[in-house]
Design a protein around this motif. Structure first.
Motif: not given
Length: 323
Positions: A59-63, A161-162, A185
């Protein structure tokens, strides 16, 4: 005792009732059987069976990688548990892929999993250095549980979400930058200029020193004084000492712990993890200075700190302790 030293039939001799040609044929058959077994072992597909390999998607948005299929107890001491899902860091994905326990996909639509080399490249893009991975993989192969310094084992499923940023670790991992000034990231940014170093400098005080003519250095017989001894000489020496500038470095120490390590335990639980056995600081370019060593020991809070240096895939560790 005679039965112990009794000589049997030699291998070069044919058994009773068997001629030499039959014995040679029998030996050739045994040799062919051994050769066939060796060839089958050589040509057999190596690696774990597909049914025993866990599957994860990056998941790229969360690395981080989300495990969508878990097999066995392979993920018992890796990853962050968030509800029923397990999330893996880049170095954990690389080690599991290297040991053929994980198939990592970069996208849900891909049909083939990523190669080990591609996972290494992904790990580099997310800010994990090669020396850091070598230290991590070395400790894992020794049976230790290794985790980013300050990272959480479990996260509430109802968290924001963070949560990936908040639980990704502290110190080296919490600042969000690697050693080259690139954000961790997959989005590269320009290196951030370092703030100027704050130093408090003692102003040099220059005092005029009396020019002393060159005279004999020995004390002649009957003399009760000497040109090199006395208040004037002491004052000149004191002025020379005070003229040197003294510097006090008040810049913040950037040394931060890299991993926290746990003793091997088959019954390890993420909900109630074991106490940390020791901490690891990866530093391959040079050993830590005195101020850096003190900062590392303060971060460890009484636990041992092992400094790791990697050279040509060789991992060397030494322990530092407070005095």
């Amino acid at each position: 005792m005679a039965s112990v030293f009794k000589r049997g039939v030699k291998a070069t001799h044919a058994p009773r009732g068997e001629n030499a040609s039959d014995a040679g044929e029998r030996r050739r058959e045994q040799r062919d059987v051994r050769l066939d077994a060796a060839l089958r072992a050589w040509t057999t597909r190596r690696g774990s069976h597909e049914s025993n390999v866990s599957v994860a998607i990056w998941r790229r948005e969360r690395s981080m990688a989300e495990v969508i299929r878990s097999r066995g107890r392979q993920l018992q001491r890796v990853g962050t548990a968030r509800g029923n899902a397990t999330w893996l860091f880049a170095e954990e994905c690389a080690f599991l892929c290297e040991t053929e326990r994980l198939a990592l996909f970069f996208d849900e639509r891909e049909e083939e999993c990523a190669s080990v080399r591609a996972v290494y490249a992904l790990m580099a893009r997310t800010g994990v250095g090669w020396e850091e991975y070598l230290a991590y993989a070395h400790l894992r192969r020794l049976g230790y549980g290794c985790r980013r310094f300050g990272s959480a084992w479990t996260v509430d499923a109802r968290s924001s979400d963070d949560w990936a940023k908040e639980t990704g670790g502290i110190g080296r991992w919490g600042d969000g930058e690697n050693g080259d000034g690139v954000k961790t990231g997959e989005v590269e940014v320009e290196p951030i200029a370092e703030p100027p170093v704050k130093r408090r400098r003692v102003e040099e005080t220059r005092k005029k020193q009396r020019d002393l003519p060159s005279r004999r250095w020995w004390l002649a017989a009957g003399d009760d004084a000497h040109d090199w001894i006395g208040p004037e000489i002491d004052a000149a020496a004191r002025a020379r000492t005070e003229s040197h500038a003294l510097e006090y470095d008040e810049s913040p120490v950037e040394a931060r712990l890299t991993f926290q390590v746990y003793q091997p335990n088959r019954h390890f639980s993420k909900k109630s993890p074991d106490p940390v056995s020791f901490y690891v600081y990866v530093c391959s370019d040079r050993p830590p200075t005195g101020r850096e060593a003190r900062a590392l020991l303060d971060q460890a809070q009484g636990k041992p700190v092992r400094v790791v240096s990697c050279r040509q895939s060789t991992v060397m560790m030494f322990t530092i302790a407070g005095g």
